[in-house]
Design an enzyme around this catalytic site. Structure first.
Site, short mmCIF file in Angstrom:
data_model
loop_
_atom_site.label_atom_id
_atom_site.label_comp_id
_atom_site.label_asym_id
_atom_site.label_seq_id
_atom_site.Cartn_x
_atom_site.Cartn_y
_atom_site.Cartn_z
N GLU A 47 -8.67 -80.05 31.58
CA GLU A 47 -8.95 -80.95 30.47
C GLU A 47 -10.39 -81.44 30.49
O GLU A 47 -11.05 -81.47 31.54
CB GLU A 47 -7.99 -82.14 30.49
CG GLU A 47 -8.02 -82.93 31.78
CD GLU A 47 -6.86 -83.90 31.90
OE1 GLU A 47 -7.14 -85.09 32.10
OE2 GLU A 47 -5.70 -83.48 31.80
N CYS B 238 -16.99 -85.14 29.52
CA CYS B 238 -16.55 -85.18 30.91
C CYS B 238 -15.87 -83.85 31.21
O CYS B 238 -14.88 -83.48 30.57
CB CYS B 238 -15.60 -86.34 31.11
SG CYS B 238 -15.15 -86.63 32.83
N CYS C 206 -6.99 -81.26 42.70
CA CYS C 206 -8.05 -81.70 43.61
C CYS C 206 -7.44 -81.88 44.99
O CYS C 206 -6.31 -82.34 45.13
CB CYS C 206 -8.67 -83.01 43.12
SG CYS C 206 -10.09 -83.55 44.10
N CYS D 104 -8.27 -88.94 46.18
CA CYS D 104 -8.72 -90.29 45.87
C CYS D 104 -7.55 -91.07 45.27
O CYS D 104 -6.88 -90.58 44.36
CB CYS D 104 -9.91 -90.25 44.91
SG CYS D 104 -11.30 -89.28 45.52
N CYS E 219 -6.71 -91.66 41.35
CA CYS E 219 -6.93 -90.54 40.44
C CYS E 219 -5.68 -89.68 40.27
O CYS E 219 -5.00 -89.36 41.24
CB CYS E 219 -8.09 -89.69 40.97
SG CYS E 219 -8.52 -88.29 39.93
N CYS F 106 -8.61 -89.26 34.64
CA CYS F 106 -8.71 -87.87 35.10
C CYS F 106 -7.34 -87.26 35.39
O CYS F 106 -6.59 -87.77 36.22
CB CYS F 106 -9.57 -87.80 36.36
SG CYS F 106 -11.27 -88.28 36.11
#
Length: 368
Positions: free
Chosen positions: A99, A120, A127, A131, A134, A348
């Site tokens: 995205e 962005c 990932c 984090c 997120c 995100c």
């Protein structure tokens, strides 16, 4: 606009550099000047079919179609918000999703003009860095995006919106520095005179703090901007939010940022998501102010954007402003971003997470 992936097994034409395209033309027995024509159709005129490349011989168009997908991405969904922030969801050749978010009239967060359209951009599917704020990493890491999939997001966003993208931030899904080779190849396409031709100073790479890659990128000749996903001014606070801090703690990270400053002209940006009762104490603000002032860095304060599957809360606006005031009183440029896109799952990875869960590609992630 729906752009189907004609043959997912083929490489994407949007991943070809001028040099690689020239080499392909030579092998295909075609004249070298055709490379400029092809690149103009793809990147400047933004065509969505080979048939639209009307100044190319039919035989060459057929060769191209046999050798390349025209695009690396298939548009799946666009969500637009009341403030005209838009999120684009794209399907990749292997059925995974990525995205991008188009943000208009952003305040000058990274040095760009305030009336710019910022995109962005994602660099990975999922990932690995976990984090805690997120959604990108909630279902783990799947794979790196290649150059055509990274640069292709910019091209597709311009096709879909009918607008020129003026600046990019690589802080969508994924850790850009963990995919540095593909990222730099994509940046070559994004900044190239014959391709998108967007100035490197309008590109910002955001990292959670991969120290060796920060130093490597500092040696890169282009004047790309750097933003650090900090979110804690001390190790004890940052480790609650950023697992990477255990490998590269705050002191090592800031030593790398001082090295960056010795090589680059642009001011660094420190990103700081304010999470209630986690990292939003005024004591953290004072420590952050001291560190930012020493680096000459700007600070972007972002009140936490609620993510389904995570339990943290957003601090009250008046507390966020008190945190900002401490930074400003210390002489630090500090923007408080009352961010856009709440109504389009703009944090995100949220839209991709919903889509892949609905299709059974991934299991619904557990709260952590």
């Amino acid at each position: 606009m729906k752009t189907p992936l004609s043959n997912p097994a083929l490489p994407a034409l949007t991943g070809q550099s001028p040099e690689s395209l020239a080499a392909w033309l030579k092998d295909a027995g075609e004249p070298a000047f055709r490379a400029a024509q092809i690149l103009e159709w793809v990147w400047k005129k933004k065509v969505t079919s080979y048939d639209a490349m009307t100044n190319l011989p039919a035989a060459l168009r057929a060769k191209l179609a046999e050798s390349f997908r025209l695009t690396a991405l298939e548009h799946s969904t666009t969500q637009g918000s009341a403030d005209t922030t838009r999120k684009f969801l794209f399907r990749l050749h292997d059925g995974r999703y990525v995205e991008s978010v188009m943000i208009p009239a952003n305040p000058a967060l990274y040095g760009e003009k305030s009336d710019r359209r910022t995109l962005c951009v994602s660099s990975q599917v999922g990932c690995a860095y976990g984090c805690k704020f997120c959604a990108s990493g909630l279902a783990g890491f799947a794979r790196n995006l290649d150059a055509s999939e990274i640069a292709g997001q910019v091209l597709a966003a311009e096709q879909l919106s009918g607008e020129r993208v003026d600046s990019l931030v690589f802080m969508g899904m994924g850790e850009p520095m963990a995919n540095l080779d593909n990222l730099l190849a994509a940046i070559s396409l994004i900044t190239g005179e014959k391709t998108l031709h967007l100035g490197a100073r309008h590109l910002t790479i955001s990292t959670s703090g991969l120290v060796p890659q920060i130093k490597k990128l500092a040696e890169h000749p282009q004047q790309i901007r750097l933003a650090i996903s900090l979110h804690g001014a001390t190790d004890d606070v940052r480790e609650q939010i950023m697992p990477i801090n255990k490998k590269w703690p705050v002191a090592e990270l800031f030593e790398a940022l001082e090295y960056w400053n010795s090589k680059k002209k642009q001011h660094l940006t420190l990103e700081y998501i304010l999470i209630q009762d986690v990292n939003d104490s005024l004591e953290q603000a004072a420590i952050l102010a001291k560190k930012a002032r020493k680096l000459g860095a700007k600070v972007n304060l972002i009140p936490y954007n609620t993510v389904e599957g995570l339990e943290w809360k957003r601090p009250p606006n008046n507390h966020c402003k008190a945190f900002q005031q401490i930074l400003q009183n210390a002489g630090v440029t500090a923007n408080l971003r009352l961010e856009k896109g709440h109504d389009i799952d703009a944090a995100c990875g949220q839209l991709r997470l919903k889509q892949e869960t609905a299709e059974g590609i991934i299991e619904a992630p557990m709260k952590r």
